[in-house]
Design an enzyme around this catalytic site. Structure first.
Site, PDB file in Angstrom:
ATOM      1  N   ASN A  11      22.411  16.602 -39.068  1.00  0.00           N
ATOM      2  CA  ASN A  11      21.278  15.730 -39.410  1.00  0.00           C
ATOM      3  C   ASN A  11      20.083  15.938 -38.483  1.00  0.00           C
ATOM      4  OD1 ASN A  11      23.151  14.673 -41.151  1.00  0.00           O
ATOM      5  ND2 ASN A  11      22.898  12.559 -40.481  1.00  0.00           N
ATOM      6  N   HIS A  51      20.268   9.158 -31.772  1.00  0.00           N
ATOM      7  CA  HIS A  51      19.084   9.329 -32.619  1.00  0.00           C
ATOM      8  C   HIS A  51      17.818   9.316 -31.761  1.00  0.00           C
ATOM      9  CE1 HIS A  51      21.884   7.652 -35.779  1.00  0.00           C
ATOM     10  NE2 HIS A  51      21.476   8.786 -36.299  1.00  0.00           N
ATOM     11  N   GLY A  52      16.764   9.908 -32.291  1.00  0.00           N
ATOM     12  CA  GLY A  52      15.461   9.806 -31.646  1.00  0.00           C
ATOM     13  C   GLY A  52      15.143  10.967 -30.721  1.00  0.00           C
ATOM     14  N   ARG A  81       9.386  14.529 -37.438  1.00  0.00           N
ATOM     15  CA  ARG A  81       8.367  13.557 -37.021  1.00  0.00           C
ATOM     16  C   ARG A  81       7.511  14.144 -35.897  1.00  0.00           C
ATOM     17  NH1 ARG A  81      11.130   7.636 -37.573  1.00  0.00           N
ATOM     18  NH2 ARG A  81      12.633   8.208 -39.155  1.00  0.00           N
ATOM     19  N   ASP A 115      21.325   7.903 -46.211  1.00  0.00           N
ATOM     20  CA  ASP A 115      21.633   8.014 -44.772  1.00  0.00           C
ATOM     21  C   ASP A 115      21.825   6.609 -44.185  1.00  0.00           C
ATOM     22  OD1 ASP A 115      21.892   9.371 -42.333  1.00  0.00           O
ATOM     23  OD2 ASP A 115      19.738   9.230 -41.891  1.00  0.00           O
ATOM     24  N   HIS A 116      22.904   6.396 -43.452  1.00  0.00           N
ATOM     25  CA  HIS A 116      23.165   5.116 -42.762  1.00  0.00           C
ATOM     26  C   HIS A 116      23.041   3.898 -43.677  1.00  0.00           C
ATOM     27  CE1 HIS A 116      23.628   6.819 -38.793  1.00  0.00           C
ATOM     28  NE2 HIS A 116      22.561   7.561 -39.010  1.00  0.00           N
ATOM     29  N   GLY A 174      22.113  12.754 -35.083  1.00  0.00           N
ATOM     30  CA  GLY A 174      21.349  12.838 -33.838  1.00  0.00           C
ATOM     31  C   GLY A 174      21.213  14.257 -33.322  1.00  0.00           C
ATOM     32  N   LYS A 224      17.247  11.861 -25.955  1.00  0.00           N
ATOM     33  CA  LYS A 224      18.701  11.913 -26.123  1.00  0.00           C
ATOM     34  C   LYS A 224      19.456  11.983 -24.803  1.00  0.00           C
ATOM     35  CE  LYS A 224      18.359  14.238 -30.588  1.00  0.00           C
ATOM     36  NZ  LYS A 224      18.401  13.027 -31.415  1.00  0.00           N
TER      37      LYS A 224
HETATM   38  P1  13P Z   1      17.707  12.818 -35.021  1.00  0.00           P
HETATM   39  O1  13P Z   1      17.064  11.560 -34.557  1.00  0.00           O
HETATM   40  O2  13P Z   1      18.287  13.585 -33.876  1.00  0.00           O
HETATM   41  O3  13P Z   1      16.826  13.655 -35.849  1.00  0.00           O
HETATM   42  O4  13P Z   1      18.972  12.400 -35.932  1.00  0.00           O
HETATM   43  C1  13P Z   1      18.803  12.166 -37.298  1.00  0.00           C
HETATM   44  C2  13P Z   1      19.993  11.540 -37.920  1.00  0.00           C
HETATM   45  O5  13P Z   1      21.085  11.515 -37.406  1.00  0.00           O
HETATM   46  C3  13P Z   1      19.785  10.941 -39.239  1.00  0.00           C
HETATM   47  O6  13P Z   1      20.914  10.261 -39.702  1.00  0.00           O
HETATM   48  O1  G3H Z   2      19.417   7.809 -38.295  1.00  0.00           O
HETATM   49  C1  G3H Z   2      18.293   7.450 -38.548  1.00  0.00           C
HETATM   50  C2  G3H Z   2      17.371   8.412 -39.196  1.00  0.00           C
HETATM   51  O2  G3H Z   2      16.707   9.187 -38.249  1.00  0.00           O
HETATM   52  C3  G3H Z   2      16.469   7.690 -40.132  1.00  0.00           C
HETATM   53  O3  G3H Z   2      15.482   7.015 -39.433  1.00  0.00           O
HETATM   54  O4  G3H Z   2      15.843   4.700 -40.294  1.00  0.00           O
HETATM   55  O5  G3H Z   2      13.681   5.332 -39.205  1.00  0.00           O
HETATM   56  O6  G3H Z   2      14.267   6.231 -41.463  1.00  0.00           O
HETATM   57  P1  G3H Z   2      14.773   5.734 -40.143  1.00  0.00           P
HETATM   58 ZN    ZN Z   3      22.095   9.393 -38.151  1.00  0.00          ZN
END
Ligand code: 13P
Ligand code: G3H
Ligand code: ZN
Length: 322
Positions: free
Chosen positions: A253, A179-180, A259, A81-82, A211, A183
């Site tokens: 995602n 994210h987070g 969390r 991811d990312h 997100g 929102k």
């Molecule tokens: P959330 O913060 O909405 O759960 O998004 C997660 C996400 O996009 C991980 O790549």
């Molecule tokens: O997009 C980010 C994901 O929610 C992952 O979060 O980088 O804190 O593991 P993290």
């Molecule tokens: Zn993401």
């Protein structure tokens, strides 16, 4: 069974979205697998750069391989991811991942194309697929911070050109999510017309929504009642998941919600049992609660109940035959 992300998308396209859940530790992995088996859903397990360095990248890989043995009916893809370019190469070379996300969305368009193209060439040579991102989400993505106000939605025409030039296999589109847990300050303001327009320009091409946590208000209230301070936390309406899937969104995602479940379980547990200092009792509750949460999300994503069909499609046997 670890499968390719492309195989999961092929089955899901236009019908449902595959839940893509981030993991960091053993309890999350156990809850995730239990929830997907209980709801009979295929899924994507996502590992971020932060998760890879939380303990050790090999720790997560081996725990996931162990879960694959423990839950032998599970069908899932493993996804970075990312990722930045170097982390993508590390994952491509590791032999563990089904797909990687190269996130160069903060770069100018041509640079994003060039970086994504380099990663796609290396990934495709080893049979992995590549998710890229165009446009920027609000909120915080790893080291990159973007103000909610300046969130830069994906331009559909640019998306079509980006897909063509970069060789990516799926595209994360910015439609106003972030994210987070925080929102939205006002209305949701999600721009599904962006997804619709991209879907029309590139029918059949898998789209991804980041997100997408729903930030359940009952979780937030319970966290706050147990000593938390999450004022104004809000998420995406999960009733939007399935309509998005019908417009070509194959992967949704969800990380933050997991969390929140963890925080609620542990805050309530230690508030109610201040004399306890053993981590296993709340850990057990968390695994159970996270499993229930995953099953409930899979119902909303439409992925619940598809496991035997996916297994059959991948092994060439009719559904229901073991
Ligand atoms: P959330 O913060 O909405 O759960 O998004 C997660 C996400 O996009 C991980 O790549
Ligand atoms: O997009 C980010 C994901 O929610 C992952 O979060 O980088 O804190 O593991 P993290
Ligand atoms: Zn993401």
């Amino acid at each position: 069974m670890i499968v390719t992300t492309a195989q999961l998308f092929e089955h899901a396209y236009g019908k449902y979205a595959v839940g893509a859940y981030n993991i960091n530790n053993a309890e999350q992995i156990m809850g995730l697998f239990r929830g997907n088996i209980a709801s009979e859903a295929p899924f994507v397990i996502q590992i971020s750069k932060g998760a890879r360095s939380y303990t050790n990248k090999l720790m997560l890989e081996h725990m996931i391989r162990a879960a694959d043995q423990i839950f032998s009916d599970a069908v899932f893809a493993t996804h970075l991811d990312h990722g930045d370019e170097q982390t993508c190469y590390d994952c491509i070379d590791s032999g563990f991942y089904s797909s990687v996300m190269i996130d160069a969305s903060h770069e100018p368009f041509d640079e994003n194309v060039a970086i994504t193209r380099r990663v796609a060439e290396r990934a495709h040579a080893k049979g992995l697929s590549v998710e890229a991102e165009l446009g920027q989400l609000g909120g915080v993505e790893e080291d990159v911070s973007v103000d909610e106000d300046q969130a830069n939605l994906t331009d559909p025409k640019q998306a079509a050109e980006f897909i063509e030039r970069s060789g990516c296999d799926s595209l994360a589109c910015a439609i106003g999510t972030s994210h987070g847990a925080f929102k939205f300050s006002g209305g949701q303001g999600l721009h599904f017309e962006v997804i619709e327009a991209i879907h029309e320009l590139v029918p059949g091409f898998p789209l991804v929504l980041h997100g997408s946590s729903s930030v359940p208000q009952d979780e937030v209230e319970r966290i706050n009642a147990a000593g938390g301070a999450l004022k104004g936390a809000r998420g995406v309406d999960p009733a939007q998941y399935l309509p998005a899937a019908k417009m070509g969104v194959c992967k949704i995602n969800i990380d933050t919600d997991g969390r929140l479940v963890w925080t609620r379980v542990h805050r309530e547990f230690f508030r109610d049992k201040p004399e306890v200092f053993d981590f296993r009792p709340p850990g057990k509750i968390y695994m159970e609660e996270y499993s229930n949460f995953i099953a409930s999300r899979n119902e909303l994503l439409g992925s619940a109940g598809h496991l035997s069909e996916v297994r059959a499609a991948l092994s060439g046997e009719p559904a229901g035959v073991s």
